[in-house]
Each structure stands twice: as C-alpha cells, then as structure tokens.
Design an enzyme around this catalytic site. Structure first.
Site, short mmCIF file in Angstrom:
data_model
loop_
_atom_site.label_atom_id
_atom_site.label_comp_id
_atom_site.label_asym_id
_atom_site.label_seq_id
_atom_site.Cartn_x
_atom_site.Cartn_y
_atom_site.Cartn_z
N CYS A 1 0.83 -1.20 0.00
CA CYS A 1 0.00 0.00 0.00
C CYS A 1 0.87 1.26 0.00
CB CYS A 1 -0.92 -0.01 1.22
SG CYS A 1 -2.11 1.36 1.26
N CYS A 2 1.89 1.29 0.85
CA CYS A 2 2.80 2.44 0.88
C CYS A 2 3.52 2.62 -0.45
CB CYS A 2 3.84 2.27 2.00
SG CYS A 2 3.20 2.55 3.66
N CYS B 1 -0.63 7.75 7.88
CA CYS B 1 -2.01 7.54 7.44
C CYS B 1 -2.90 7.15 8.62
CB CYS B 1 -2.05 6.45 6.37
SG CYS B 1 -1.31 6.94 4.80
N CYS C 1 -3.04 3.53 9.96
CA CYS C 1 -1.74 2.96 10.36
C CYS C 1 -1.05 3.77 11.45
CB CYS C 1 -0.83 2.88 9.14
SG CYS C 1 -1.52 1.93 7.78
N CYS D 1 8.25 3.07 5.71
CA CYS D 1 7.31 2.82 4.62
C CYS D 1 8.02 2.66 3.29
CB CYS D 1 6.32 3.97 4.53
SG CYS D 1 7.07 5.56 4.18
#
Length: 241
Positions: free
Chosen positions: A115-116, A204, A207, A232
C-alpha cells in the site's frame, strides 16, 4: 550539483553545523531542491528555509488516507507561509486495482509495504526524478532500529534513477524530539493538533495511533508489525543492509 569534497568528508563537516547552516549549504549548492513536508520536524525546516530562500520548493504526499486534522494542517501551513505547496497524489488506477483486489485494509493482513509503495513511494519517485536534492526531517532518535546512523547528507541511490545523482539532506539528524518541540514553541510554529492527543509520529489514519507514556514514538506506526523495520520505503536506505 555535486561538491568537490567527498560526501563522507562533507558529511563530517556538516555534522558540526546547525540545521540552519546545513540548510543554507543545501540551498546554496543545489538549484533544484525541495523540502518534503508532513510533520513537526518539517515545519521547523520550512520555517528555517523560508528565511534563506522565500521561494523554497515544498511538496507533500497525499495518500488519500490521512487524518482530517492532517489535511487541515497542511492547508494552514500553505497559507501561513504563502507556499507554492505541491501536493503529490498516487496513481488512481493503481489504488483502485489494489483496493478492488485486496480491500481497503489489506495492510493489516500482509504488510504495509504494498500500500505504501502505491500511495507514497511511486509518487515520491516521480517527484524526485525532477530534483537534484531533497530535504527531510529525519532524526537519529526517531527509530533506534532504522534511523540511528543517518547522516546529515547522503547520496540517495534508491531514488536517483539511472545515470542521475540525487542528494538527500537530513538537517535535523542530530536533534532530539525535545529540541524540535522547543523550536516549535519558541517560534510559535503551527503544528498538527493530533500531537496534543498523544500522536507523536503521524502517518495515514489506519496505520497511526497515539502512544502512551514511555512508549517510543514509532510504536504508534504499523504497530502490528516487527518493531525494527518501521519504515514505509520513503527512506529505504535506512533498512538497506
């Protein structure tokens, strides 16, 4: 531009300088330079840099998953410092493909790197391809596992691209969290209101969580993963062995 002095020697020299002096060096020696802005350390850098170069480039990553308070803070900083603040967005098709395939919270089930990578790393990579140098707010005491040895200047091979050079500056590397907050309060700088609610390292929304007394600041990031790898990918060299 590159400096005639070998980078390791230049770092040894700049290590003895103040963050303001390191920023002065960076701005004086690199025409295409920008500050990466997201948090408390970065407002210190913006405040200093604006005194050196009122037209300093600043960019920020919008992952689409930030806290509402963070969006409001970014806008406050833009207006306060009259910044031509560039907001970087992820590729919509890549985000859609990931979410359709794995759902909105896949990082809880595998890891946060995918995702990162889509929401942060690729947009950053595109931006850094246009620069000679970039400035971050990394500090050595932010993460004993990944940031303890960061220099104040380094050759960023991870984002340079083929046939290019990219220099990365970490002017606050030798500052403590206390030094950062002393500067913020002494200069009445704006900061993210989440800090007043126990959030120390803010990323985020899914997270990031507040930390309790005596917890290290990075414990509020990706808390379900192994503690010594809490990066990340924006600072990949920190975990490159």
């Amino acid at each position: 531009m590159t400096d005639a002095l070998p980078l390791v020697d230049l770092n040894a020299s700049l290590e003895k300088q103040t963050p303001f002096e390191i920023l002065e060096y960076a701005i004086d020696h690199y025409a295409d330079l920008a500050i990466s802005f997201s948090g408390a350390e970065d407002i210190v850098l913006v405040h200093m840099a604006k005194q050196i170069d009122p037209q300093i480039q600043v960019f920020s990553l919008d992952t689409g998953r930030l806290h509402p308070e963070t969006y409001q803070y970014i806008e406050l900083v833009r207006k306060t410092y009259k910044l031509n603040l560039e907001i970087l967005f992820p590729d919509a098709g890549q985000v859609q493909s990931l979410v359709n395939k794995k759902g909105l919270f896949s990082f809880y089930e595998d890891n946060h790197q995918e995702c990162c990578g889509i929401r942060k790393i690729l947009p950053l990579q595109r931006k850094l391809q246009t620069l000679e140098a970039w400035v971050t707010g990394q500090r050595k005491d932010q993460s004993p596992g990944t940031r303890a040895n960061i220099p104040v200047i380094q050759d960023d091979k991870h984002f340079a691209g083929a046939g290019r050079e990219l220099t990365k500056f970490n002017p606050l590397a030798n500052w403590s969290s206390r030094a950062v907050w002393d500067y913020i309060r002494a200069n009445n700088l704006p900061y993210n209101p989440l800090h007043d609610r126990g959030f120390v390292s803010i990323g985020c929304e899914p997270c990031t969580r507040a930390v309790g007394p005596n917890q290290h600041e990075r414990e509020g990031r990706w808390w379900w993963e192994e503690a010594t790898k809490k990066e990340c990918g924006l600072h990949a060299s920190n975990i490159d062995k």
